[in-house]
Enzyme design. Structure first.
Site, PDB file in Angstrom:
ATOM      1  CB  THR A  69      37.576  37.900  28.212  1.00 41.08           C
ATOM      2  OG1 THR A  69      38.868  37.310  28.367  1.00 41.08           O
ATOM      3  CG2 THR A  69      37.091  37.702  26.792  1.00 41.08           C
ATOM      4  CD  GLN A 166      48.609  39.780  33.526  1.00 47.59           C
ATOM      5  OE1 GLN A 166      49.219  39.713  34.593  1.00 47.59           O
ATOM      6  NE2 GLN A 166      48.004  38.730  32.998  1.00 47.59           N
ATOM      7  CB  SER A 186      40.698  40.098  35.323  1.00 49.30           C
ATOM      8  OG  SER A 186      40.460  38.722  35.504  1.00 49.30           O
ATOM      9  CB  ALA A 187      38.428  38.834  40.515  1.00 53.48           C
ATOM     10  CB  THR A 224      20.936  37.105  38.792  1.00 51.98           C
ATOM     11  OG1 THR A 224      19.617  37.111  38.257  1.00 51.98           O
ATOM     12  CG2 THR A 224      20.877  37.134  40.307  1.00 51.98           C
ATOM     13  CB  CYS A 312      51.126  29.770  25.047  1.00 52.60           C
ATOM     14  SG  CYS A 312      51.521  28.151  25.629  1.00 52.60           S
TER      15      CYS A 312
HETATM   16  C1  LIG Z   1      46.240  41.822  29.849  1.00 56.54           C
HETATM   17  C2  LIG Z   1      45.070  40.910  29.932  1.00 56.54           C
HETATM   18  N1  LIG Z   1      43.867  41.378  29.613  1.00 56.54           N
HETATM   19  C3  LIG Z   1      42.766  40.606  29.676  1.00 56.54           C
HETATM   20  C4  LIG Z   1      42.849  39.295  30.085  1.00 56.54           C
HETATM   21  C5  LIG Z   1      41.595  38.460  30.145  1.00 56.54           C
HETATM   22  O1  LIG Z   1      41.146  38.356  31.474  1.00 56.54           O
HETATM   23  P1  LIG Z   1      40.202  37.139  31.949  1.00 56.54           P
HETATM   24  O2  LIG Z   1      41.066  35.938  32.042  1.00 56.54           O
HETATM   25  O3  LIG Z   1      39.680  37.594  33.267  1.00 56.54           O
HETATM   26  O4  LIG Z   1      39.131  37.017  30.941  1.00 56.54           O
HETATM   27  C6  LIG Z   1      44.089  38.759  30.417  1.00 56.54           C
HETATM   28  C7  LIG Z   1      44.223  37.336  30.814  1.00 56.54           C
HETATM   29  O5  LIG Z   1      45.259  36.718  30.641  1.00 56.54           O
HETATM   30  C8  LIG Z   1      45.227  39.585  30.362  1.00 56.54           C
HETATM   31  O6  LIG Z   1      46.450  39.131  30.676  1.00 56.54           O
END
Ligand SMILES: Cc1ncc(COP(=O)(O)O)c(C=O)c1O
Length: 369
Positions: A69, A166, A186-187, A224, A312
């Site tokens: 995000t 994804q 995203s980890a 940090t 959802c």
């Molecule tokens: C395509 C996509 N982008 C971004 C995100 C957001 O990632 P995070 O949960 O690490 O904030 C998600 C999470 O579901 C995602 O599916």
């Protein structure tokens, strides 16, 4: 309990957990000059090099963030100077910052998809400064023609961002081959803990920070650093590189088996995005006539964990904007469920899951049809 919600989050891999626990002993601040600080600094350097290697980037092109995000917000808000073009099927962490820019007077163009969920390169407008199209959609698993889209964006002078949250760990990502300028990871979607992600920023590009503070992450993302989370993320990248081909084949076979079993046992259901290239683990199915939220609750009661897609939450079941963009009606989008498989999914779970889905859907329908 059968967990088929890997697109929402994944369990932490055994090797990653071990790395994380070990790394917690290095408690120094990477900005400190003393021995503990320098130990933490070299851990950050090592983690950065591994994450970079995972996507074919240079280490200095990786900016660690708190997750997908934040990285998507940084990509949209940090580069937007003029008008933008984003696909209508992006995650809310791309779409919502765009709304904010619209309020400030910037023009945002929304690229449409066809009914198979693919964004068409010819729909890209000229004269935009930033284009953002995800590599893989979270609801359907459809893989976008990102290299073609990036090339098209570059011919009109735009920077290209791809949300690869994804895609990471499911398909090979090489930022040079894709031709992208900015890319999100995203980890926790790749068997590492929540709380860390990364933005790849091609050398030479300037990005405006969202936060202001110290000089960490070249001032793009002050604060940090979490050395332990970075080390865990790096280990997850290493494990994913090693396992990707094998996982892909095994999971694809299970997903295809699941879809074949469900469509054989349940009439009037449709697999969304089936006509397009898809990542191996995702299956989004519309079960006509049913309410997706009630179906998800009933599946949960029967021991199957699934989702309606990213929009959802238990309190707020909106029809997927992705399915609406692909031409589904509100009712169809509301009666859709996302099944996402992962590394720990077994064949016996898939056989049982398809039976649970068929029994649940058929008995719910028997009451209303
Ligand atoms: C395509 C996509 N982008 C971004 C995100 C957001 O990632 P995070 O949960 O690490 O904030 C998600 C999470 O579901 C995602 O599916």
């Amino acid at each position: 309990m059968i967990y088929l919600d890997y697109n929402a989050s994944t369990p932490v891999d055994r090797e990653v957990k071990k790395e994380l626990i070990c790394a917690l002993d290095t408690y120094g601040n990477p900005s400190s000059l003393h021995e503990q600080g320098q130990k933490a600094r070299s851990m950050m350097d090592e983690a950065r090099a591994k994450v970079a290697d995972f996507i074919g980037a240079f280490p200095d092109e990786i900016v660690f963030t708190s997750g997908g995000t934040e990285a998507n917000n940084l990509a949209v808000l940090g580069f937007a100077g003029g008008s933008l073009a984003v696909s209508s099927i992006e995650h809310s962490s791309v779409l919502k910052p765009c709304n904010q820019l619209t309020v400030k007077g910037l023009i945002v163009h929304y690229l449409q998809t066809d009914e198979t969920g693919i964004v068409k390169p010819h729909t890209m407008p000229k004269g935009v400064s930033l284009v953002s199209v995800m590599l893989t959609n979270n609801d359907t698993g459809v893989i976008q023609p990102v290299s073609e889209l990036a090339e098209k964006a570059h011919t009109s002078g735009a920077i290209f961002h791809a949300d690869a949250v994804q895609a990471a760990g499911k398909i090979k990502i090489d930022v040079r081959e894709l031709g992208v300028d900015v890319l999100t990871l995203s980890a926790h979607k790749m068997y590492a803990p929540k709380g860390i992600g990364a933005l790849f920023v091609r050398r030479g590009l300037k990005v405006s920070p969202l936060m202001h503070g110290g000089s960490q992450e070249k001032t793009i993302r002050p604060g940090t650093e979490s050395t332990a989370l970075a080390a865990a993320f790096a280990k997850a990248c290493e494990v994913a590189s090693r396992r990707m081909d094998e996982d892909e084949k095994r999971i694809r076979r299970l997903r295809d088996m699941f879809e074949a079993a469900v469509t054989a046992k349940v009439r009037e259901c449709k697999i969304n995005g089936a006509g397009s290239p898809r990542v191996s683990n995702t299956s989004n199915i519309t079960f006509s006539g049913l309410k997706g939220d009630t179906l998800i609750i009933n599946l949960d009661l029967a021991g199957l964990c699934v989702s309606g897609g990213s929009a959802c939450s238990s309190a707020d079941f909106k029809p997927s904007h992705v399915l609406l963009a692909m031409g589904s009606s509100e009712d169809e989008a509301r009666s859709s469920v996302r099944f996402s498989l992962g590394r720990d999914t077994t064949e016996s779970e898939i056989i049982l899951a398809s039976e649970i889905v068929a029994d649940t859907v058929n008995s719910m329908r028997a009451k209303i049809w």
